[in-house]
Design a protein around this motif. Sequence first.
Motif, PDB file in Angstrom:
ATOM      1  N   LEU A 802      62.263   4.149  36.575  1.00 48.65           N
ATOM      2  CA  LEU A 802      61.230   4.471  37.549  1.00 48.65           C
ATOM      3  C   LEU A 802      61.691   4.043  38.946  1.00 48.65           C
ATOM      4  CD1 LEU A 802      58.091   3.150  35.608  1.00 48.65           C
ATOM      5  CD2 LEU A 802      58.861   5.523  35.771  1.00 48.65           C
ATOM      6  N   ASP A 803      61.304   4.823  39.947  1.00 49.08           N
ATOM      7  CA  ASP A 803      61.606   4.401  41.316  1.00 49.08           C
ATOM      8  C   ASP A 803      60.533   3.424  41.796  1.00 49.08           C
ATOM      9  OD1 ASP A 803      59.354   5.872  42.011  1.00 49.08           O
ATOM     10  OD2 ASP A 803      60.498   7.576  42.784  1.00 49.08           O
ATOM     11  N   GLU A 804      60.611   3.001  43.057  1.00 48.14           N
ATOM     12  CA  GLU A 804      59.690   2.002  43.577  1.00 48.14           C
ATOM     13  C   GLU A 804      58.247   2.483  43.580  1.00 48.14           C
ATOM     14  OE1 GLU A 804      61.090   0.905  47.409  1.00 48.14           O
ATOM     15  OE2 GLU A 804      62.865  -0.161  46.644  1.00 48.14           O
ATOM     16  N   SER A 805      58.055   3.784  43.597  1.00 45.71           N
ATOM     17  CA  SER A 805      56.699   4.342  43.610  1.00 45.71           C
ATOM     18  C   SER A 805      56.155   4.592  42.207  1.00 45.71           C
ATOM     19  CB  SER A 805      56.689   5.658  44.405  1.00 45.71           C
ATOM     20  OG  SER A 805      57.097   5.442  45.744  1.00 45.71           O
ATOM     21  N   GLY A 806      56.962   4.303  41.188  1.00 47.62           N
ATOM     22  CA  GLY A 806      56.521   4.506  39.819  1.00 47.62           C
ATOM     23  C   GLY A 806      56.756   5.895  39.281  1.00 47.62           C
ATOM     24  N   ASN A 807      57.495   6.708  40.029  1.00 49.68           N
ATOM     25  CA  ASN A 807      57.813   8.049  39.567  1.00 49.68           C
ATOM     26  C   ASN A 807      59.058   8.030  38.686  1.00 49.68           C
ATOM     27  OD1 ASN A 807      55.701   9.306  41.122  1.00 49.68           O
ATOM     28  ND2 ASN A 807      57.002   9.002  42.937  1.00 49.68           N
ATOM     29  N   ALA A 808      59.061   8.859  37.664  1.00 52.31           N
ATOM     30  CA  ALA A 808      60.182   8.884  36.726  1.00 52.31           C
ATOM     31  C   ALA A 808      61.457   9.374  37.410  1.00 52.31           C
ATOM     32  CB  ALA A 808      59.841   9.780  35.541  1.00 52.31           C
ATOM     33  N   ILE A 809      62.548   8.707  37.115  1.00 52.55           N
ATOM     34  CA  ILE A 809      63.866   9.144  37.561  1.00 52.55           C
ATOM     35  C   ILE A 809      64.544   9.832  36.390  1.00 52.55           C
ATOM     36  CG2 ILE A 809      66.084   8.437  38.507  1.00 52.55           C
ATOM     37  CD1 ILE A 809      64.713   5.914  39.545  1.00 52.55           C
ATOM     38  N   GLU A 810      64.981  11.040  36.620  1.00 53.77           N
ATOM     39  CA  GLU A 810      65.583  11.824  35.543  1.00 53.77           C
ATOM     40  C   GLU A 810      66.972  12.292  35.940  1.00 53.77           C
ATOM     41  OE1 GLU A 810      62.760  14.932  35.236  1.00 53.77           O
ATOM     42  OE2 GLU A 810      61.277  13.760  34.111  1.00 53.77           O
ATOM     43  N   SER A 811      67.806  12.520  34.958  1.00 52.87           N
ATOM     44  CA  SER A 811      69.144  13.038  35.218  1.00 52.87           C
ATOM     45  C   SER A 811      69.052  14.459  35.768  1.00 52.87           C
ATOM     46  CB  SER A 811      69.973  13.030  33.935  1.00 52.87           C
ATOM     47  OG  SER A 811      69.408  13.919  32.981  1.00 52.87           O
ATOM     48  N   GLU A 812      70.015  14.817  36.561  1.00 55.58           N
ATOM     49  CA  GLU A 812      70.027  16.172  37.105  1.00 55.58           C
ATOM     50  C   GLU A 812      70.447  17.183  36.060  1.00 55.58           C
ATOM     51  OE1 GLU A 812      72.423  16.324  40.575  1.00 55.58           O
ATOM     52  OE2 GLU A 812      71.187  14.905  41.721  1.00 55.58           O
ATOM     53  N   LYS A 876      48.290   2.966  26.945  1.00 57.89           N
ATOM     54  CA  LYS A 876      48.416   1.589  27.405  1.00 57.89           C
ATOM     55  C   LYS A 876      49.821   1.330  27.953  1.00 57.89           C
ATOM     56  CE  LYS A 876      46.371  -1.423  24.887  1.00 57.89           C
ATOM     57  NZ  LYS A 876      46.031  -2.376  23.790  1.00 57.89           N
ATOM     58  N   SER A 877      50.817   1.918  27.330  1.00 62.33           N
ATOM     59  CA  SER A 877      52.198   1.700  27.789  1.00 62.33           C
ATOM     60  C   SER A 877      52.403   2.239  29.192  1.00 62.33           C
ATOM     61  CB  SER A 877      53.180   2.370  26.825  1.00 62.33           C
ATOM     62  OG  SER A 877      52.914   3.763  26.727  1.00 62.33           O
ATOM     63  N   ALA A 878      51.711   3.328  29.550  1.00 63.41           N
ATOM     64  CA  ALA A 878      51.846   3.898  30.891  1.00 63.41           C
ATOM     65  C   ALA A 878      51.307   2.934  31.937  1.00 63.41           C
ATOM     66  CB  ALA A 878      51.114   5.229  30.974  1.00 63.41           C
ATOM     67  N   ALA A 879      50.168   2.287  31.616  1.00 59.72           N
ATOM     68  CA  ALA A 879      49.601   1.316  32.557  1.00 59.72           C
ATOM     69  C   ALA A 879      50.478   0.074  32.658  1.00 59.72           C
ATOM     70  CB  ALA A 879      48.190   0.939  32.111  1.00 59.72           C
ATOM     71  N   GLU A 880      51.026  -0.353  31.535  1.00 54.68           N
ATOM     72  CA  GLU A 880      51.884  -1.546  31.557  1.00 54.68           C
ATOM     73  C   GLU A 880      53.154  -1.305  32.365  1.00 54.68           C
ATOM     74  OE1 GLU A 880      52.369  -2.207  27.416  1.00 54.68           O
ATOM     75  OE2 GLU A 880      50.491  -3.326  27.176  1.00 54.68           O
ATOM     76  N   GLU A 881      53.733  -0.089  32.225  1.00 58.87           N
ATOM     77  CA  GLU A 881      54.952   0.235  32.968  1.00 58.87           C
ATOM     78  C   GLU A 881      54.638   0.760  34.368  1.00 58.87           C
ATOM     79  OE1 GLU A 881      57.937   2.506  30.725  1.00 58.87           O
ATOM     80  OE2 GLU A 881      56.639   2.264  28.973  1.00 58.87           O
ATOM     81  N   ASP A 882      53.362   1.077  34.611  1.00 61.10           N
ATOM     82  CA  ASP A 882      52.906   1.650  35.880  1.00 61.10           C
ATOM     83  C   ASP A 882      53.669   2.933  36.203  1.00 61.10           C
ATOM     84  OD1 ASP A 882      51.301   1.903  38.061  1.00 61.10           O
ATOM     85  OD2 ASP A 882      52.483   0.580  39.355  1.00 61.10           O
ATOM     86  N   ILE A 883      53.626   3.858  35.237  1.00 65.28           N
ATOM     87  CA  ILE A 883      54.251   5.165  35.427  1.00 65.28           C
ATOM     88  C   ILE A 883      53.280   6.036  36.219  1.00 65.28           C
ATOM     89  CG2 ILE A 883      55.204   7.192  34.293  1.00 65.28           C
ATOM     90  CD1 ILE A 883      55.742   5.443  31.852  1.00 65.28           C
ATOM     91  N   SER A 890      63.804  12.554  28.014  1.00 69.66           N
ATOM     92  CA  SER A 890      64.181  11.881  26.767  1.00 69.66           C
ATOM     93  C   SER A 890      63.222  10.757  26.382  1.00 69.66           C
ATOM     94  CB  SER A 890      65.599  11.319  26.885  1.00 69.66           C
ATOM     95  OG  SER A 890      65.680  10.364  27.945  1.00 69.66           O
ATOM     96  N   LYS A 891      62.427  10.247  27.325  1.00 65.08           N
ATOM     97  CA  LYS A 891      61.501   9.153  27.019  1.00 65.08           C
ATOM     98  C   LYS A 891      60.516   9.553  25.925  1.00 65.08           C
ATOM     99  CE  LYS A 891      58.088   6.102  29.222  1.00 65.08           C
ATOM    100  NZ  LYS A 891      58.721   4.844  28.770  1.00 65.08           N
ATOM    101  N   PHE A 892      60.225  10.842  25.833  1.00 66.70           N
ATOM    102  CA  PHE A 892      59.198  11.303  24.910  1.00 66.70           C
ATOM    103  C   PHE A 892      59.784  11.955  23.645  1.00 66.70           C
ATOM    104  CE2 PHE A 892      57.622  11.330  29.253  1.00 66.70           C
ATOM    105  CZ  PHE A 892      56.591  10.411  29.117  1.00 66.70           C
ATOM    106  N   ILE A 893      61.087  11.840  23.481  1.00 63.86           N
ATOM    107  CA  ILE A 893      61.733  12.234  22.231  1.00 63.86           C
ATOM    108  C   ILE A 893      61.868  10.967  21.397  1.00 63.86           C
ATOM    109  CG2 ILE A 893      63.726  13.311  21.152  1.00 63.86           C
ATOM    110  CD1 ILE A 893      62.080  15.186  22.907  1.00 63.86           C
ATOM    111  N   GLU A 894      61.083  10.848  20.347  1.00 62.60           N
ATOM    112  CA  GLU A 894      61.002   9.597  19.592  1.00 62.60           C
ATOM    113  C   GLU A 894      61.603   9.751  18.197  1.00 62.60           C
ATOM    114  OE1 GLU A 894      57.289   7.517  19.580  1.00 62.60           O
ATOM    115  OE2 GLU A 894      56.549   8.618  21.340  1.00 62.60           O
ATOM    116  N   ASP A 895      62.158   8.654  17.724  1.00 61.59           N
ATOM    117  CA  ASP A 895      62.669   8.590  16.357  1.00 61.59           C
ATOM    118  C   ASP A 895      61.510   8.798  15.392  1.00 61.59           C
ATOM    119  OD1 ASP A 895      63.958   8.119  13.985  1.00 61.59           O
ATOM    120  OD2 ASP A 895      64.224   5.970  14.309  1.00 61.59           O
TER     121      ASP A 895
END
Length: 976
Positions: A802-812, A876-883, A890-895
């Motif tokens: 995440l960047d300083e604003s809480g926005n996801a950083i993704e690969s190009e 709850k995880s979104a609030a904890e990570e402040d996304i 890939s964050k949402f591809i789960e085992d």
Amino acid sequence: MKRLLQLFSLLAILSLATLTSTYAQERNLTGIIYDETNSPMPGVNVIVTGTTTGTTTNFEGKFSLNVPESAETLTFSYIGYFDQSIAIGNTSNFSISMKVDAEQLEEVVIVGYGQMEKKDVTGAMSSVKSEDFNQGVLTSPDQLIQGKIAGVQMTPSSGEPGAGVNIRVRGGTSLTASNEPLYVIDGFPIDNTASDPGTAGVYSASASKNPLASINPADIESFDILKDASATAIYGARGANGVIIITTKKGKEGQAKVNYDAYVGISNIAKKLDVLTASEYRAATQAEGSTPLDLDANTDWQEVMTRQAITQNHNLGVSGGTANTQYRFSVNYLNQDGIMINSGMERIGGRMNITQKLSKKVTLGANMMGSFTKNNNLPYGVGGALDGGVINNMIRMSPLLPQDYSSPNLLEKNPYIMANSVRDFTNTQRVLGNAYVEAEFVEGLTGKINIGGDITSAKRNAYLPGSIEWVGEGNGSADVRNNFLHNVLLEGTLNYTKTFGDVKLNALAGYTFQEFGREYNGANATGFQIDDIAEYNLNAASGDNILVDSYKESSKLISWIGRANLSFKDKYVFTGTMRVDGSSRFGDNNKWGVFPSVSGAWRISEELFLSGSDVLSDLKLRAGWGITGSQEIGNYRSLPTLSGDKSYGAVGIGAGVTYDNYANPDLKWEETSQLNIGLDFEFFNGILFGTIDAYQKHTKDLLLELQAPQPAPVDVYLQNVGELKNHGIEISLNTVNFSKDNFTWQTGVVAAFNKNEVENIGDYEEIFTGAVGGRGQVGQFAQVIKPGLPYGTFYGPRFEGLDESGNAIESEESYVLGQALPKWTLGINNSMTFGRFDLNFFFNGSFGHQVFNNTALEFSSTNDLYGDQSTYNVMKSAAEEDIRATKYNSKFIEDASFLRLSNMTLGYTFNMSNVKSVSRLRLYVSGQNLFVITNYSGYDPEVNAPAGGSQVPPIGIDYNNYPAARTFMGGVSVEF
């Protein structure tokens, strides 16, 4: 839950009391059992006649058994030997010699268009008998064998009662056509097309239902699953995805028997999603300084929307017969509430099976079933934003809002009001049956004529009332749709069996004709001033707000079949099959297809160097090759077809017609060739036995839509291009772990590995599919079809923080993120008996695959949480990570690997030896889906929610899915 605990306690008290009284007056019997060569026999069943009290002999052929003083006889049984009943009298030690039953020794299995001695089978097939079926709340026959067969994967589309199931035999063989196996019920190949006509409008439609749910599982006697091409080629154009042969229970010669089985179950949601509670919600927003809409509530919406669901099931069967007439009649009633409020299914049905010998050489038979099923459809949907359904809004709704909260804002749909206001029911009537006459013309030559019909009528009535605030008075919407499906069959076969010295021949020849048809009509109307029974009075809609739709279609399949099975000295077996299919679905140049197969087996255990072995009792090496096809592409795809609509007229005014399909006279079958090598083995006369198979499947002429040569009336057309392959290994192992005195323990393990790879997709470099759902995700796709990758490959950017604003950083760049198809599947079954108690527990699992958690993606942005007067909840995880904001990555591809305790059942069978009117009485308690070991954060790792996309349907996507249930039940089984 208190009632359930009381039921468990009462059963335990009754069982212990009976056990105490039984063993208070017992004596011990011992003995040793010998075969025809005077060698000790392990694994022989020793039962107190008329009861289930018994044991099996150990490795030395010895047994020890405590029996009540009232016991009069012992019955000794073993496959391939005559049963023996011996009076106990004053004897306490027995020495028994078993006698070979030559007819029983030749165990028979069901194959295509007939039956065959198991020792002569050369193809890869598995059989599951009724005593080995899964237990628990089962609404359709396929659930009886889930996890029981190596290489057969079953994934429910959702946890809704009667929901569809995706079944794959040795992986998928197609990208756009059906990958479902062919079902054959009592010799009738059925069309398993979903009959539910669906809905339109803003209700957010529920998932498709399982067509097999109209069939009572209690009527099933056995499953025989044909897996490789040498076994399935006899079904030609429909055998590429495997064949599941279902045999229903028949009457037997003897005194009439009445069986009654019933159970009552209580189900609850197995797992809740971890969204913010009211206190967590307030703490998060206060820390941010935002002001959500707070109506001083503390609402757990998942608690509000789910319930303790009650299921009751009743089966009554009557069977019996004489030497010339055998019959079985049964009726069934099932009422299953869904764990989500205002959902469930109800079914009532009956079956009749009759066999009548007209003479020694002529036999008549009839199998008939009828059922009525009513589904209460929950509008849970899979969409977000404006078309979100009950599940979507249950997760999204703020816990600070009360249960009766209502808003005119379409984005704030109260799931409780929606679930209780929308009326959506599907009524399905199905009649399935066939009748046959079989005659022996000369010794060894028999002929059979089989005719059958499968008729299904499904009607769906749905209404969204205008009394809901976000709909508005006078804007009620009704949807009425009807589906009528028919399938008729006529087939004639000749079967010749003859022995010539050391050579045994079994030959089959035949002709089949099958016609499939569907008629559909539907109407949608909006603008109702009165909500009562509006869906039954469409003319009450205001103005011209009525849209109608209808169509009719049919197809035919004509086939010639042949098979020869040749056995030499019961050691070397060869089988060849040939089927020629003609289908109306394909172009004029390719209406006929030829599907051959050859296979052989070497019964190594019959060779002199192994025939006297005390360790290796059976060993058979098999090999086979064949070609099968798939015609499941829909009708008229090779022809130019027209479509009509009011908007097709000049400049969009008036009605008109236009082409909607580009003709392709060269369209033909998808073709799958398969090579299989297998080994069947048995040690110590059944103490350890199993099967190992290795296979390779190659599918070519895949059906994909390519760009049509222009100018043309349509942009794309269906063409045969592309290839994919599957290869894998299957292992099935069964053991008798312990057998002494009154205790036995047996284990069955099935495991399978499969690797799938797309080899070619014609002119395409890649095809994207699996549209990502949720706001801000337009144009995103979760999966890619690309040469070198497996079907169901997840593809997209990697999450890099995440960047300083809480926005996801993704690969190009985009990368392969995982695959939806499991590499390994596993099933482990344990069965134990101790005196009159029996215990069974069953695990199943899948490993080495991923799931796209689209639900987590949609609810992982705290921008929704911190908005002014917000009514949205988040994970709850979104609030904890402040996304603050994210997209598909890939964050949402789960085992999704898991191991599940699918069922545990404890039963007690009472001693009925002194009760004349009752021959058997068993009480049992059972738990279903007791726990799941997994890292997956969603409701359940076994998911396959429908998702939009391109022409290739996606798999392994979890999006606002109906949750899985955990069930506890108690039942009774009694025979008179």
